[in-house]
Design an enzyme around this catalytic site. Structure first.
Site, PDB file in Angstrom:
ATOM      1  N   HIS A   1       8.635  33.345  60.170  1.00  0.00           N
ATOM      2  CA  HIS A   1       8.614  34.732  60.639  1.00  0.00           C
ATOM      3  C   HIS A   1      10.013  35.281  60.930  1.00  0.00           C
ATOM      4  O   HIS A   1      10.133  36.315  61.588  1.00  0.00           O
ATOM      5  CB  HIS A   1       7.785  34.845  61.914  1.00  0.00           C
TER       6      HIS A   1
ATOM      7  N   HIS B   1      -0.225  36.017  59.563  1.00  0.00           N
ATOM      8  CA  HIS B   1      -0.540  34.742  58.920  1.00  0.00           C
ATOM      9  C   HIS B   1      -1.589  34.931  57.821  1.00  0.00           C
ATOM     10  O   HIS B   1      -2.134  33.949  57.310  1.00  0.00           O
ATOM     11  CB  HIS B   1      -1.065  33.738  59.949  1.00  0.00           C
TER      12      HIS B   1
END
Length: 333
Positions: A56, A218
């Site tokens: 991320h 996700h």
């Protein structure tokens, strides 16, 4: 899978090794590269720790530095760091004034940060926790505790980091972070999947002419999958959900984070921000602070999110405060 890597099993640790080589302002403790802390601790300051899965960047470990965070537990791709890693970070960054945890609302993180806090308190380190849950697509009003934490946690980091830099107490920094959390809303849209290196293939499938409004970072399901629409229409759909929850009045001020998910050009993010600005202008709401770029990604996922922080005078001051981290730099006006 087309990626620049060596052994997929070494992806996270080799990434971390590169960061430490490039940025001596961060280091690691407990002989574990996944326990990242600042190299420039300040005696007496409240420590701020975060953590979460890799994949991320710059989210989590990229915001360690002056005016923001002091440490982060680093997990595998889309995996929580362990409670022991978070505990080791906590011990390293405590300067006698306690530690604030700020992290996203995911089951693994909730369990491991709670366990780390219990371990820290056995060492007489006082810990408080703020759990980001800004994703309006992931649950309905009245069940906000079920919502995911996504890019809007950036605002919580920024506010809490500035408050701690001013010398506020742990309880005061907690109050600032909690206020930023409560006043932040995020909506996202995805156009493609991403590939986790150790898996080696896309985590889900989506048509080349499709988009999914509300998809998580996700690949969690969103609220609608439709044909790809014009940028203004996409932003209108996203902002409708935010406007439904935030009571912006004429004269109010906001901060806007237009975030890319890893595979979206800046040009497209500016086109999307243009529409956000127009919608705020139509309501006589002033966009006071703007950040556009990649702040919370999902590997190479094509897509974007918009986060809005409803400002008050205190949060306005903290958004304007300087910050200097390996992945983020802000000069005070």
């Amino acid at each position: 899978m087309r990626k620049f890597l060596n052994d997929p099993a070494d992806f996270v640790d080799e990434m971390l090794d590169g960061i430490y080589r490039a940025h001596p302002e961060v280091t690691f403790v407990a002989d574990d590269m996944r326990c990242m802390v600042t190299s420039k601790s300040k005696k007496g300051k409240v420590g701020i720790a975060t953590g979460g899965g890799s994949g991320h960047l710059p989210l989590f470990l990229g915001y360690i530095g002056d005016g923001m965070l002091d440490g982060a537990g680093v997990g595998g791709v889309f995996q929580s760091p362990s409670s022991e890693q978070i505990y080791q970070v906590t011990k390293a960054i405590d300067q006698g004034s306690g530690v604030l945890y700020i992290y996203g609302n995911y089951s693994g993180d909730l369990i491991n940060f709670d366990m780390a806090a219990e371990l820290a308190e056995l060492d007489d380190i006082r810990v408080r926790q703020v759990v980001g849950n800004d994703d309006v697509a992931s649950s309905v009003v009245g069940e906000e505790h079920k919502r995911r934490g996504v890019a809007g946690v950036y605002f919580v980091y920024k506010a809490a980091g500035a408050a701690a830099a001013e010398g506020m107490s742990l309880d005061q920094v907690y109050d600032v972070a909690e206020k930023a959390r409560l006043r932040t809303r995020t909506m996202g849209v995805a156009l493609s999947s991403c590939v986790v290196p150790e898996i080696g293939h896309a985590t889900f499938s989506i048509g080349e002419d499709e988009m999914e409004i509300g998809m998580g970072i996700h690949g969690e399901p969103g609220i609608s999958r439709t044909k790809l629409a014009a940028a203004d229409s996409v932003i209108d759909q996203m902002m409708d959900r935010i406007f439904a929850e935030q009571d912006y009045k004429a004269g109010d001020e906001v901060a806007v984070l237009m975030n890319g998910l890893g595979g979206t050009p800046l040009e497209e993010l500016y086109i999307m921000f243009r529409r956000v600005s127009q919608l705020m202008e139509s309501r006589s709401v002033k966009v006071k602070h703007v950040w556009i770029g990649e702040f919370a990604t999902s590997m190479e996922m094509a897509g974007a999110s918009v986060s809005i922080l409803h400002l008050d005078a205190e949060l306005d001051r903290f958004m304007a405060a300087p910050a200097n981290t390996p992945f983020f730099k802000h000069i005070a006006a």
